[in-house]
Write a protein that holds these residues in place. Structure first.
Motif, PDB file in Angstrom:
ATOM      1  N   UNK C  68       0.067 -13.428   1.030  1.00 52.25           N
ATOM      2  CA  UNK C  68      -0.896 -12.361   1.256  1.00 52.25           C
ATOM      3  C   UNK C  68      -0.606 -11.156   0.384  1.00 52.25           C
ATOM      4  N   UNK C  69      -1.569 -10.226   0.359  1.00 45.48           N
ATOM      5  CA  UNK C  69      -1.379  -9.036  -0.466  1.00 45.48           C
ATOM      6  C   UNK C  69      -1.605  -7.777   0.359  1.00 45.48           C
ATOM      7  N   UNK C  70      -0.943  -6.724  -0.088  1.00 43.39           N
ATOM      8  CA  UNK C  70      -1.090  -5.426   0.557  1.00 43.39           C
ATOM      9  C   UNK C  70      -1.428  -4.421  -0.532  1.00 43.39           C
ATOM     10  N   UNK C  71      -2.508  -3.678  -0.340  1.00 46.41           N
ATOM     11  CA  UNK C  71      -2.795  -2.623  -1.313  1.00 46.41           C
ATOM     12  C   UNK C  71      -2.908  -1.293  -0.579  1.00 46.41           C
ATOM     13  N   UNK C  72      -2.436  -0.260  -1.262  1.00 42.60           N
ATOM     14  CA  UNK C  72      -2.579   1.101  -0.746  1.00 42.60           C
ATOM     15  C   UNK C  72      -3.304   1.899  -1.814  1.00 42.60           C
ATOM     16  N   UNK C  73      -4.457   2.429  -1.469  1.00 41.73           N
ATOM     17  CA  UNK C  73      -5.233   3.187  -2.440  1.00 41.73           C
ATOM     18  C   UNK C  73      -5.572   2.351  -3.668  1.00 41.73           C
ATOM     19  N   UNK C  74      -5.836   1.064  -3.444  1.00 43.38           N
ATOM     20  CA  UNK C  74      -6.219   0.196  -4.538  1.00 43.38           C
ATOM     21  C   UNK C  74      -5.052  -0.369  -5.327  1.00 43.38           C
ATOM     22  N   UNK C  75      -3.848   0.135  -5.078  1.00 43.76           N
ATOM     23  CA  UNK C  75      -2.695  -0.328  -5.841  1.00 43.76           C
ATOM     24  C   UNK C  75      -1.987  -1.426  -5.057  1.00 43.76           C
ATOM     25  N   UNK C  76      -1.673  -2.537  -5.721  1.00 43.14           N
ATOM     26  CA  UNK C  76      -0.978  -3.623  -5.047  1.00 43.14           C
ATOM     27  C   UNK C  76       0.495  -3.235  -4.843  1.00 43.14           C
ATOM     28  N   UNK C  77       0.888  -3.128  -3.586  1.00 42.31           N
ATOM     29  CA  UNK C  77       2.271  -2.709  -3.314  1.00 42.31           C
ATOM     30  C   UNK C  77       3.096  -3.850  -2.716  1.00 42.31           C
ATOM     31  N   UNK C  78       2.517  -5.053  -2.716  1.00 43.38           N
ATOM     32  CA  UNK C  78       3.181  -6.156  -2.028  1.00 43.38           C
ATOM     33  C   UNK C  78       4.635  -6.316  -2.473  1.00 43.38           C
ATOM     34  N   UNK C  79       4.890  -6.113  -3.765  1.00 38.18           N
ATOM     35  CA  UNK C  79       6.226  -6.352  -4.273  1.00 38.18           C
ATOM     36  C   UNK C  79       7.054  -5.065  -4.373  1.00 38.18           C
ATOM     37  N   UNK C  80       6.472  -3.979  -3.893  1.00 38.07           N
ATOM     38  CA  UNK C  80       7.131  -2.678  -4.055  1.00 38.07           C
ATOM     39  C   UNK C  80       8.126  -2.447  -2.912  1.00 38.07           C
ATOM     40  N   UNK C  81       9.325  -1.963  -3.230  1.00 36.17           N
ATOM     41  CA  UNK C  81      10.250  -1.670  -2.134  1.00 36.17           C
ATOM     42  C   UNK C  81       9.760  -0.484  -1.295  1.00 36.17           C
ATOM     43  N   UNK C  82      10.225  -0.419  -0.074  1.00 36.76           N
ATOM     44  CA  UNK C  82       9.777   0.603   0.880  1.00 36.76           C
ATOM     45  C   UNK C  82       9.829   2.014   0.306  1.00 36.76           C
ATOM     46  N   UNK C  83      10.934   2.335  -0.367  1.00 32.20           N
ATOM     47  CA  UNK C  83      11.119   3.726  -0.789  1.00 32.20           C
ATOM     48  C   UNK C  83      10.192   4.132  -1.926  1.00 32.20           C
ATOM     49  N   UNK C  84       9.391   3.178  -2.452  1.00 27.11           N
ATOM     50  CA  UNK C  84       8.432   3.524  -3.501  1.00 27.11           C
ATOM     51  C   UNK C  84       7.003   3.494  -2.975  1.00 27.11           C
ATOM     52  N   UNK C  85       6.837   3.232  -1.677  1.00 28.70           N
ATOM     53  CA  UNK C  85       5.479   3.019  -1.168  1.00 28.70           C
ATOM     54  C   UNK C  85       4.792   4.296  -0.725  1.00 28.70           C
ATOM     55  N   UNK C  86       5.528   5.374  -0.609  1.00 30.39           N
ATOM     56  CA  UNK C  86       4.945   6.660  -0.218  1.00 30.39           C
ATOM     57  C   UNK C  86       4.337   6.619   1.181  1.00 30.39           C
TER      58      UNK C  86
END
Lengths: 296, 295, 352
Positions: C68-86
């Motif tokens: 699955x995928x997760x996007x925040x504000x249109x940006x794909x954050x699926x692979x982003x670590x927690x501390x970069x997700x804002x």
């Protein structure tokens, strides 16, 4: 999907590797001397192995005729264990329960006294006990068993912590109020309500006391009394193998008991917040090496 | 407190306050005889000789032999406390990452529970059996061509004794420190991450400051533990008396020499003083951190 | 409030798409899709183990989805670590750093973002003001009540002006009264700041009270996602109807979009079954009147404050809960005959 999946998993894997490396290294350090003991007791002068020492050790009649000192020390230590445990329980369980119920203001003082032996080195205690014991020996006769009186002091901190953890886990006050309101006498409250609920804690305190008494050397040696450790020490000079074997055996025995008890304690404590009495007690920290308070 | 007329009917009533105090008399009587009096004996007797008050016993501590032993005792205790605390602390963290009720954790805590109390004769024998002249590991090292040529190091206070002491210091550290490490809540790490911190930030800003008081407390405990140890050293070192407990024991066995017993008490007092200093440092540190640390 | 709203337009869209996560044989998330509009406040509701917390933790990056995928504000954050997700996140409890004061806790995230001391102090002050705790700024966690701690945690999460606010059962460890109070406050602050918010709870009242839309989860799936009123009035499934509010299950016969229950014909909601059905009718959807020739007998009557609840057994043997006005309650005695009739609101029918 490979990216996100490996992120947390990678952290966990790193942790697992770190854990196994650390544990293996430290375990190696812990195990080497023990293996050394086993090696020593089974070694034959010109290579080869023998179980002779262990066979002797398992043969009760042989060991008691060949090593009367060891037998004497062993019996003395067993007697000392019993005496110590009995006095310790008779002294601590009623006092601690009573303080909780009726004299909560005294709990700090009792705790302080109970933990005091942690800060008074045993050797210092021996120095101070010398005049006390000259009276004890004078009044009651020169029996090794009287050392049990001093051993109670040595086990005080550990027993206190084990029992304290047990008392913390139950609400003694409400329980005894309930029992009293149902018409129970104080004796019945102790016997039927408090003690059964403290079973694990009493068991832990007793086990720790026995372990400590069986391993005690300082006081016995300096008062020239022969308990198990002193006997081992003396025997070590003439027949080291049997002495080392006894040491290894007692260690393995203590470990098996403690390991088994770690399961018993877990079964009885349903919730995770309840501290296991044994774990609490073998951590002889000076009051509070710092857990962080949970707001209620 | 005034006895109210209804006190007899309360569930916990029926016993007057004086009666309540009677319940703790046995405990206080016992600890007075076997703990407080001995402690007082040491303190007082250190200043008494032949029934007179004197500083002679304390002055006798000034001899080079005792001062060396005291210095060596302190160095040995400090070294084993620090090394033990670091190694044991790392071990405690490693164990804390394992499953909470898993076999590994039970195994290690049980083993350490036993080993922490495994000082004394058997421990000394274990090391002699491994590192002594006929020891297994000495034989290995000889075969591999490494290590010292003689096994005398094992009986020296700053080498063998130090190694042997670590054998009970590291387990003790694990037992004492593990609860603190397990007290670290996963939420703290997660909160750090959501606020933008890295793993390093978490350790530097959150975990280490939280663990620091416990770590220092545990280290000081290890210090007193090593400082008080007698049996292990006695069983290992039979020739000289390089440590204070051994010297005190020495005054015991040579009680025929007049006045030696009281010098022994002065030495014991010196030990008490060192321990008291350590405890004071601990109390001071504890007070500093108790703003947020509550037990 | 002292905080000007530079963030009012801050909300961003958040999309969880086809998320899967399993722990061994258990599917915590079974292909779950949830889209949050910018600035929207969505509550995930469900029994424990339904996957709602897993969904939130996946969005936070504290857990990895299997797919699955997760996007925040249109940006794909699926692979982003927690501390970069804002993100700002408020945990269930005990998440304040115990060795820092309330102020230091709130400043922590700003420090991570490299803001200077005076900016941090000002912002932390504003935030503590916002949650009404300026006077407690120098206290440590253990010196504050549970409710105060959660307020500080909220201030800490909001101080960094996150794109998304995550609330992981932040009220469940609090007393009932503090809970309602803080619940309303969270909603007020969220409206003021406009941050897209995901709120996880197992308390239906809480979810209905604060959220723009409520998602009811069951076994890793989203059963229904709708505004509170719609969720309550038009439950899509029996599970939703029963989890959200109390419901009577009454036997009836359905055909052509209507069902006859206790002699009254009710319109049925979309998704209802046909034939022999059980119709889900809420206690307030039924009327009870004392009537010697009625169709039911009163079993018990309870006073609940603003209203009362009468439990009756129909002659058909069904047990019915009916909500009545408090004032009318004295006229219902156990054993008394009553007439119970549905008021006629649309209801959901499920196959019997």
């Amino acid at each position: 999907m490979a990216g996100p999946v490996s992120q947390r998993a990678a952290v966990r894997r790193k942790q697992a590797i770190f854990r196994w490396v650390t544990v293996s290294l430290v375990l190696a350090f812990f195990m080497l001397p023990l293996i050394g003991m086993l090696d020593f007791t089974t070694k034959v002068r010109r290579g080869g192995r023998t179980m002779a020492t262990w066979k002797t050790l398992m043969n009760v009649s042989e060991i008691s005729t060949k090593y009367p000192a060891l037998k004497e020390g062993f019996i003395a230590s067993i007697g000392l264990s019993v005496i110590t445990v009995v006095i310790m329980l008779a002294l601590l369980v009623p006092t601690m329960t009573w303080v909780r119920l009726r004299l909560p203001g005294m709990s700090r003082l009792v705790e302080f006294i109970c933990l005091l032996p942690l800060t008074v080195p045993a050797i210092v205690l021996v120095v101070g006990l010398a005049p006390v014991y000259s009276w004890v020996f004078y009044l009651f006769g020169e029996s090794t068993l009287w050392l049990g009186l001093a051993y109670v002091v040595l086990v005080l901190p550990y027993a206190y912590r084990a029992l304290d953890a047990g008392l913390r886990a139950i609400d003694v006050k409400t329980l005894s109020e309930a029992a009293r309101s149902l018409g129970a006498s104080w004796f019945r409250v102790m016997w039927r309500i408090v003690l059964p609920n403290l079973r694990t804690a009493v068991l832990s305190a007793s086990f720790l006391s026995v372990a400590l008494v069986l391993g005690e050397f300082t006081i016995a040696n300096l008062f020239s009394r022969r308990n198990l450790q002193v006997a081992m020490y003396q025997l070590g000079k003439s027949d080291a193998k049997i002495s080392v074997a006894v040491g290894l055996l007692s260690l393995v025995f203590a470990f098996v008991v403690l390991f088994a008890m770690s399961f018993v304690g877990a079964q009885r404590s349903g919730s995770r917040r309840r501290r296991r009495p044994l774990a609490a007690a073998v951590a002889p920290a000076p009051a509070g090496t710092g857990s962080v308070k949970e707001p209620s | 407190m005034a006895k109210s007329p209804r006190s007899g009917t309360r569930a916990l009533g029926g016993i007057k306050p004086s009666g309540a105090l009677a319940g703790v008399v046995p405990f206080f009587a016992y600890t007075t005889v076997f703990l407080l009096i001995p402690t007082l004996v040491v303190i007082i007797a250190a200043f008494v000789s032949d029934g007179h008050l004197t500083l002679g016993n304390v002055r006798a501590l000034g001899n080079a032999g005792f001062l060396t032993a005291l210095k060596q005792s302190i160095i040995l205790s400090a070294l084993t406390a620090i090394i033990g605390a670091v190694v044991g602390g790392i071990l405690a963290y490693a164990v804390s990452t394992a499953r909470p009720d898993g076999i590994l954790k039970r195994f290690i805590t049980s083993l350490c529970g036993v080993l922490a109390q495994f000082g004394g004769v058997a421990l000394a024998f274990a090391f002699i059996a491994s590192f002594g002249a006929q020891g297994m590991i000495s034989a290995w090292m000889k075969k591999a061509g490494v290590g010292p040529s003689s096994t005398l190091w094992l009986y020296q206070w700053d080498k063998g004794v130090l190694l042997v002491y670590l054998y009970f210091q590291i387990p003790l550290m694990l037992i004492v420190f593990l609860p603190a490490v397990e007290g670290l809540r996963p939420q703290w790490r997660e909160a750090t991450e959501t606020l933008g911190g890295t793993t390093w930030t978490y350790w530097r800003r959150v975990a280490m400051p939280i663990l620091f008081p416990s770590f220092v407390g545990a280290t000081l405990l290890l210090f007193t533990n090593a400082f008080s140890a007698y049996a292990t050293a006695a069983a290992l070192v039979s020739q000289a008396q390089p440590l204070v407990p051994l010297q005190i024991a020495g005054t015991f066995t040579s009680e025929t020499v007049l006045g030696q017993a009281n010098v022994g008490k002065a030495m014991a007092l010196a030990m008490v003083v060192v321990v008291a200093i350590v405890m004071t440092i601990y109390a001071w540190l504890d007070k500093r951190s108790s703003k947020w640390l509550v037990r | 409030m002292s905080v000007a709203s530079p963030n009012a337009e801050r909300g961003v869209a958040v999309e969880l798409t086809e998320l899967r996560r399993s722990y061994g044989p258990v599917n915590a998330l079974d292909s779950m899709t949830l889209h949050l509009a910018p600035g929207e406040f969505v509550a995930l509701l469900g029994p424990s183990g339904c996957g709602k917390t897993t969904a939130l933790r996946c969005l936070a990056g504290l857990e990895d989805p299997d797919a699955g995928t997760i996007t925040i504000g249109g940006r794909d954050v699926t692979a982003l670590p927690t501390n970069k997700r804002d993100l700002g996140m408020v945990f269930q409890a005990y998440s304040l750093f115990p060795h820092m004061t309330a102020r230091q806790n709130v400043e922590f995230g700003l420090e991570m973002r490299g803001q200077d001391k005076s900016t941090r102090a000002r912002r932390a002050g504003d935030m503590l003001d916002l949650v009404g705790l300026s006077s407690q700024a120098d206290r440590y966690a253990h010196q504050m009540s549970g409710g105060q701690q959660q307020r500080v945690a909220l201030a800490r999460a909001l101080a960094i002006s996150p794109q998304v606010l995550l609330l992981d059962e932040p009220l469940s460890a609090l007393d009932a009264k503090v809970r309602t109070q803080l619940r309303d406050e969270i909603r007020r602050i969220q409206l003021e700041i406009g941050t897209t918010t995901l709120f996880v709870t197992h308390d239906q009242e809480e979810a209905l009270a604060v959220a723009d839309r409520v998602g009811v989860m069951r076994a890793g799936r989203l059963e229904q996602l709708a505004p509170p009123q719609e969720l309550y009035a038009r439950p899509a499934t029996a599970f939703v109807a029963e989890f959200v509010g109390l419901t009577n299950r009454l036997a009836g016969r359905a055909s052509g979009g209507r069902a006859e229950v206790l002699g009254v014909s009710l319109p049925l909601l979309a998704g209802s079954g046909d034939g022999n059905v059980e119709v889900l009718v809420r206690p307030e959807g039924i009327e009870a009147t004392p009537d010697p020739n009625g169709n039911a007998t009163v079993l018990s009557a309870a006073f609940l404050g603003a209203h009362g609840r009468v439990t009756a057994r129909t002659d058909g043997g069904e047990q019915v809960e009916v909500q009545v006005a408090s004032a009318a309650l004295p006229s219902f005695e156990p054993g008394q005959r009553v007439r119970v009739t549905p008021r006629g609101d649309a209801a959901l029918a499920v196959a019997r």
